[in-house]
Every structure is written in structure tokens, then in C-alpha cells.
Design a protein around this motif. Structure first.
Motif, mmCIF file in Angstrom:
data_model
loop_
_atom_site.group_PDB
_atom_site.id
_atom_site.type_symbol
_atom_site.label_atom_id
_atom_site.label_comp_id
_atom_site.label_asym_id
_atom_site.label_seq_id
_atom_site.Cartn_x
_atom_site.Cartn_y
_atom_site.Cartn_z
ATOM 1 N N LEU A 395 69.954 -1.787 -18.500
ATOM 2 C CA LEU A 395 68.729 -1.432 -18.048
ATOM 3 C C LEU A 395 68.286 -0.450 -18.865
ATOM 4 O O LEU A 395 68.943 0.832 -19.312
ATOM 5 N N SER A 396 66.922 -0.374 -18.981
ATOM 6 C CA SER A 396 66.148 0.340 -19.061
ATOM 7 C C SER A 396 66.419 1.726 -18.481
ATOM 8 O O SER A 396 66.188 1.412 -17.111
ATOM 9 N N PRO A 397 65.300 2.722 -19.114
ATOM 10 C CA PRO A 397 65.130 3.993 -18.044
ATOM 11 C C PRO A 397 64.121 4.267 -16.942
ATOM 12 O O PRO A 397 65.148 4.116 -15.062
ATOM 13 N N GLU A 398 63.128 2.966 -17.088
ATOM 14 C CA GLU A 398 62.239 2.700 -15.831
ATOM 15 C C GLU A 398 62.659 1.547 -15.035
ATOM 16 O O GLU A 398 62.843 2.330 -14.087
ATOM 17 N N GLU A 399 63.869 0.958 -15.719
ATOM 18 C CA GLU A 399 64.349 -0.319 -14.620
ATOM 19 C C GLU A 399 65.207 0.136 -13.634
ATOM 20 O O GLU A 399 65.450 0.365 -12.561
ATOM 21 N N ALA A 400 65.798 1.275 -14.230
ATOM 22 C CA ALA A 400 67.202 1.380 -13.722
ATOM 23 C C ALA A 400 67.017 3.398 -12.461
ATOM 24 O O ALA A 400 67.468 3.021 -11.280
ATOM 25 N N ASN A 401 65.726 3.561 -12.849
ATOM 26 C CA ASN A 401 65.375 4.627 -11.301
ATOM 27 C C ASN A 401 64.387 3.458 -10.207
ATOM 28 O O ASN A 401 64.673 3.959 -9.268
ATOM 29 N N GLN A 413 57.234 3.334 -3.678
ATOM 30 C CA GLN A 413 56.962 3.844 -4.385
ATOM 31 C C GLN A 413 56.780 3.308 -5.825
ATOM 32 O O GLN A 413 56.747 3.720 -6.631
ATOM 33 N N CYS A 414 57.409 2.541 -6.266
ATOM 34 C CA CYS A 414 57.720 1.531 -6.889
ATOM 35 C C CYS A 414 56.566 0.442 -7.439
ATOM 36 O O CYS A 414 55.761 0.330 -7.261
ATOM 37 N N SER A 415 56.788 0.783 -9.113
ATOM 38 C CA SER A 415 55.766 -0.469 -9.737
ATOM 39 C C SER A 415 56.361 -1.540 -9.092
ATOM 40 O O SER A 415 57.329 -2.113 -9.449
ATOM 41 N N GLN A 416 54.925 -2.433 -9.028
ATOM 42 C CA GLN A 416 55.753 -4.018 -8.789
ATOM 43 C C GLN A 416 56.130 -4.798 -9.932
ATOM 44 O O GLN A 416 57.017 -5.529 -10.044
ATOM 45 N N ALA A 417 55.627 -4.648 -10.990
ATOM 46 C CA ALA A 417 55.900 -5.332 -12.524
ATOM 47 C C ALA A 417 57.824 -4.676 -12.597
ATOM 48 O O ALA A 417 58.139 -6.381 -12.891
ATOM 49 N N LEU A 418 58.019 -3.440 -12.094
ATOM 50 C CA LEU A 418 59.037 -3.377 -12.067
ATOM 51 C C LEU A 418 60.318 -4.167 -11.401
ATOM 52 O O LEU A 418 61.469 -4.785 -11.479
ATOM 53 N N LEU A 419 59.591 -3.532 -10.441
ATOM 54 C CA LEU A 419 60.470 -4.401 -9.131
ATOM 55 C C LEU A 419 60.360 -5.810 -9.848
ATOM 56 O O LEU A 419 61.803 -6.851 -8.809
ATOM 57 N N ASP A 420 59.500 -6.946 -10.014
ATOM 58 C CA ASP A 420 60.095 -8.214 -9.954
ATOM 59 C C ASP A 420 60.696 -8.564 -11.164
ATOM 60 O O ASP A 420 61.062 -9.227 -11.310
ATOM 61 N N LYS A 421 61.050 -7.638 -12.581
ATOM 62 C CA LYS A 421 61.836 -7.622 -13.135
ATOM 63 C C LYS A 421 62.933 -7.668 -12.899
ATOM 64 O O LYS A 421 64.122 -8.461 -12.657
ATOM 65 N N LEU A 422 64.075 -6.936 -11.740
ATOM 66 C CA LEU A 422 64.858 -6.693 -11.048
ATOM 67 C C LEU A 422 65.231 -7.540 -9.931
ATOM 68 O O LEU A 422 66.054 -8.592 -9.821
ATOM 69 N N LEU A 423 64.227 -8.057 -9.553
ATOM 70 C CA LEU A 423 64.231 -9.367 -8.580
ATOM 71 C C LEU A 423 64.939 -10.628 -9.361
ATOM 72 O O LEU A 423 65.095 -11.704 -8.491
ATOM 73 N N LYS A 424 63.695 -10.187 -10.578
ATOM 74 C CA LYS A 424 64.599 -12.144 -11.827
ATOM 75 C C LYS A 424 65.714 -11.919 -12.345
ATOM 76 O O LYS A 424 66.231 -12.597 -12.547
#
Length: 545
Positions: A395-401, A413-424
Motif C-alpha cells: 500500500l502507498s503511505p496515503e492508502e495506509a493512512n 475525513q478521508c479522500s473519496q478516491a482513496l476510499l474507492d481504491k481500498l474498496l476495490k
């Protein structure tokens, strides 16, 4: 006779079509005068055609043609010098006088061994090779070579003389290339790191077949570039470049003119002995691990402690729990924290190589996480039924956070784009309008909740954990015995470079201990862990909060 005549005619035709123009420009370059170049070209052509008509059948036609051209030019230059000296008394250094000693090319053409010359040119040092090629192949003068290489002319002459001696000696040898020149060996690696290099080190280098065999040959065996070149059957010009590159990348160390592999490689015999010892205790050890986790989990559940979280089933959690418990016990046998070596391109990693051994293949288990991040996220990657390909390598640092925030209930508080990535990826799921983790979550505050129990409840917990403690004691004994066996065997096999380096000796021994793969294999055979259509694709992943 007719066949010989036909061959001669073909050679004369080839000479007329492919060499006359080249010879003229060769002569023009040498003489600097068009008329003299034409006369010299005609003289060379007459000698070549005359020799062919007399029945000469050269083995190497091109080399034969150019040698006659060089000999004719040498005679022309000498004659012209004498004429000019008689007229003006000019200095002999004003003219390029061809070396009149028997050249190695003359010898090769006469003895029909041009292939041997080419072979030996590939195995002499660049200091000599560059001069030989420039002088004999590129037709450069001693003066031109000296200028191009910024060397005194006498040095060029002495090296050219020495090169002849080396070439003659080499061509008289029956060179015996090493076994790895025709049968490369395989070598496997384990890598421990806190950061890969920016260019993908070490794996971008470790996958290279030639590099693997350089490492094997130079391991505990300091070797010159020439020795490695001959052993692997690789021409020296290429070998020299590769060795300098591998030294720069810290895979080799160079002392004076010799190279040695800079990381430990565990030999075939050592691996096999350790394997048979470890496989002998694996079944009993895995059974104890299974009992330990089952009873520990039951005790926690009975006490209201959700130590691995509430977001995954126990069956799915077992994959991470088994490996995490194994690592926890194994770490108790380590003597301290290992600091990874600082490498080029921002890397911090160390490796151990393993020579090919007669050991049954077992699916490996790696431990990955979030590179260059302090977030306590990790994932065991299982090379079993292609499980490791279900999720990204790291995971990238941003994804891990973002994953950490979701585990702490701060998903808003999280970016929707990062949430979508983790969801995928499958690390989180959406429940109603909220996001929650879909992996093991070790919540330290939850585990500490045992302190809130009543006195009666505490006694019950202590009783439940007493049996767990007895199992733990037996696990520690088995791992300690296996560690002592592997450490001694591995340490005794290491070359001086590592025996005298306490840090790397420890690292080599540590990686020879009982492995996760043996425990995984036994747990699958026992049916204690299962993989089917209902198994989560993110098994092995966990985060601590």
C-alpha cells in the motif's frame, strides 16, 4: 581442378565487387594523395589476383585481403621514406612505418586459426584488447592510439608487444570453460527490507540469470574479472561492465582486482540438513500453534475481548493469526533488532541467497506492508492458489493512512478516491452509508479491557490462559532447539567475509530458521485453515490501532 577454378573465380569476382572501392579509400587515407592511392590500390589488387591465380585459397578471405593491403602499404611507406630522406633528410617519425615484426594476425591467417584469435581477444584485459583492436582491426597508428588513450607511445608499444605474447599463449591453450558457461545454476532469494530502491532494487537485479551465476561463482571465492569471464564463458568486455555495475549496486565487493559476493548464500547441503530437521518437528509445532490460537481465542471470546476485531470471521482471521503468532514466537529467539543496510537509490534492504537444493517446494509466505510509512499495516502474502495476486504488493503511505482512519472510525475525513481504491482492493467495505475495515484489526484498548473484569471474572480468565501458557512453553522449546541447530550449521558454512561480520552472520542464520511455509503447509493438511469460494480475498492483512 574444375571446382578449385570455380572457387578462385568466385573469389576474384567478390574482390572486384566488394573490396576495390574500400581498398582505394584505405590507400587514400594512408597516402593522402589521389594519384598515389590509385597506384597503391592497383599494386594491392595485382598481388591479390596474382596469388589467387597461383592457387592460393585463403580460409579467411577478408582477413587475407586486408593483410596483403597492409603489407603492401608497409613496403610503399618504407620506400617513400627512403626516397624522401635521401632528398631532404626528413625525420623517420614523420612517416607511419608498419611494425615489421611478425604480427599475430599474420600468424593466424597462415595457420588458419582466426577463430582462436577472436576467442582470445574476448578474454584479454581491456588495457590490451583496446590497443590490439585499434592497431590491427581499425588500422590506427601507434601515435593515433596513444593520443586517443592519452598514453605515451612507448606504453602503447609495450602493451601491444605484451598483448601478442598473451594472445599467443592463450591460443596455445585448450581453454576449459567452467560448468556454468553451459549449464547456469539457479539460485533463490529471500529479501528483508524497509524500502526497495527507486529502480526496483534488489529484485530487478536478482531476476537476471547471468548475475545469479556471477554471485554463485564469486561467493566465498574472490575472483578477477578474467577468472569470472572464463568460468561463465562470457567475453571479458561484457563481464567487466557487469562487475562494475554490480559493485556499484552493492551486490559485490571489490578488493584490489578481485570481486566477491557481498551477501550470504546458503549451500545445498546446509539447506537440506536444516529442512529435514525442521520438517521433522513441523507437524507437532503446527498442532501446538492451532491449539494455542483456538484456546486463546476461546478464552478472549468468553471474557468479552475481541482481540482480532469484529470485521472478519474467525476462519478468515486464522490466516493472519497463525502467521502472526508464529512470528511472535520466532522473534523471541532473535538476539536483537536487525538494521537493514543502506543501499543506492534510497533502498534499505538485505538478501540471502539459496543454492538449488533437493527440497520439496512449499508455497512461500511473505510479509508486506506500506512502504515508507509508519502506519502499522501488514499483510501476509500467500503463494498458495494464487492468493498473493488478489491484492496489491504494497500500500502507498496515503492508502495506509486512509485504512487506519477507517479502522478508527474516521472515514469521513478521508479522500473519496482513496476510499474507492481500498474498496476495490477489498480492505474495506461499505455498510449503509459508512465505511468499515474488512480485515483483522488488533485493537490494543479492547485487549486491555481485561482490567475491567470483576475479581471472579479475572480468576476465570487466568484459569483459561493457564493452559495456553503451557502450550506456549512447549512451542518456545521446539523453536529454540530448531534455531540452535540451524544457527550452528549455517554459521559454520559461511566464508570469512561473513564469519567476521557479526551482523551479517546473524542475518544469514536468522533466515535459516523454521519458516512460515512449513507451518502453513501443515495447517492446510490438518484442515485447520481452508481456502474456498467463501474465503475473503484479503486474508493475511491486519492493522493495529
Amino acid at each position: 581442378m574444375q571446382q578449385a577454378n570455380e572457387l578462385r573465380e568466385r573469389m576474384i569476382q567478390e574482390f572486384a565487387e566488394n573490396y576495390m572501392e574500400k581498398l582505394f579509400y584505405f590507400c587514400l587515407k594512408k597516402t593522402g594523395n589521389t594519384n598515389e592511392a590509385e597506384d597503391l590500390t592497383q599494386e594491392i589488387a595485382l598481388q591479390i589476383i596474382g596469388s589467387l591465380n597461383k592457387g592460393t585459397i585463403p580460409t579467411s578471405f577478408s582477413g587475407w585481403v586486408w593483410q596483403i593491403a597492409r603489407n603492401c602499404y608497409a613496403g610503399w611507406a618504407t620506400a617513400k621514406h627512403r626516397r624522401q630522406e635521401a632528398i631532404s633528410g626528413s625525420d623517420i617519425g614523420d612517416y607511419e612505418i608498419e611494425d615489421t615484426s611478425e604480427s599475430i594476425l599474420d600468424e593466424m591467417i597462415h595457420t588458419e586459426q582466426m577463430s582462436l584469435l577472436r576467442r582470445e581477444l574476448a578474454f584479454i584485459k581491456s588495457d590490451y584488447r583496446n590497443i590490439v583492436v585499434a592497431y590491427y582491426i581499425e588500422n590506427k597508428s601507434i601515435r593515433q592510439i596513444a593520443l586517443a588513450l592519452t598514453l605515451p607511445e612507448n606504453t602503447v608499444k609495450s602493451r601491444l608487444f605484451r598483448a601478442r605474447e598473451i594472445l599467443k599463449e592463450g591460443m596455445d591453450m585448450a581453454r576449459g570453460f567452467g560448468k556454468r558457461s553451459y549449464k547456469p545454476e539457479e539460485i533463490a532469494f529471500t529479501n528483508s527490507c524497509s524500502a526497495f530502491g527507486d529502480c526496483g532494487q534488489p529484485w530487478n537485479i536478482l531476476q537476471h540469470a547471468m548475475y545469479k551465476n556471477i554471485f554463485l561463482e564469486a561467493y566465498g571465492n574472490p575472483s578477477t574479472a578474467e577468472e569470472l569471464s572464463i568460468e561463465l564463458g562470457i567475453a571479458l568486455p561484457y563481464m567487466e561492465d557487469e562487475l562494475e555495475y554490480l559493485t556499484k549496486q552493492t551486490f559485490l565487493v571489490k578488493r584490489e582486482n578481485k570481486y566477491e559476493t557481498s551477501f550470504p548464500i546458503i549451500g545445498k547441503d546446509v539447506q537440506e540438513k536444516i529442512w529435514y530437521y525442521n520438517s521433522g518437528v513441523a507437524e507437532r509445532l503446527t498442532t501446538l500453534f492451532e491449539q494455542f490460537i483456538d484456546q486463546f481465542s476461546k478464552a478472549c471470546e468468553g471474557s468479552g475481548i475481541s482481540y482480532y476485531g469484529k470485521y472478519t470471521t474467525y476462519e478468515d482471521a486464522k490466516w493472519a493469526l497463525l502467521m502472526a503468532v508464529f512470528d511472535t514466537f520466532a522473534r523471541t529467539e532473535y538476539d536483537g533488532k536487525f538494521e537493514y543496510t543502506k543501499r543506492p537509490d534510497n533502498g534499505r534492504w538485505d538478501i540471502v541467497g539459496y543454492q538449488g537444493a533437493d527440497i520439496p517446494y512449499l508455497p512461500w509466505v511473505g510479509l508486506h506492508g506500506a512502504m515508507r510509512s509508519s502506519v502499522p499495516f501488514s499483510q501476509y502474502k500467500f503463494n498458495y492458489k494464487n492468493i498473493e495476486s488478489n491484492t496489491p504488493s504494497h500500500l502507498s503511505p496515503e492508502e495506509a493512512n486512509t485504512l487506519k482512519s477507517v479502522a478508527e472510525g474516521k472515514w469521513e475525513q478521508c479522500s473519496q478516491a482513496l476510499l474507492d481504491k481500498l474498496l476495490k482492493y477489498g480492505y474495506i467495505r461499505k455498510k449503509d452509508e459508512r465505511y468499515e475495515p474488512a480485515i483483522v484489526v488488533f485493537n490494543m484498548e479492547e485487549i486491555k479491557g481485561v482490567n475491567k473484569f470483576s475479581e471472579l471474572e479475572v480468576d476465570a480468565v487466568a484459569c483459561a490462559f493457564k493452559e495456553v501458557a503451557q502450550i506456549a512453553k512447549e512451542i518456545k522449546r521446539i523453536i529454540s532447539d530448531a534455531k540452535n541447530f540451524a544457527f550452528k550449521l549455517t554459521a559454520d558454512s559461511l566464508p570469512p567475509l561473513f564469519k567476521n561480520d557479526e551482523r551479517m552472520c546473524y542475518f544469514a542464520c536468522r533466515n535459516s530458521m523454521l519458516g512460515r511455509d512449513l507451518v502453513l503447509d501443515q495447517a492446510i493438511k490438518h484442515g485447520w485453515i481452508k481456502y474456498d469460494e467463501n474465503t475473503s480475498k484479503v486474508i493475511g492483512a491486519y492493522i493495529c490501532i
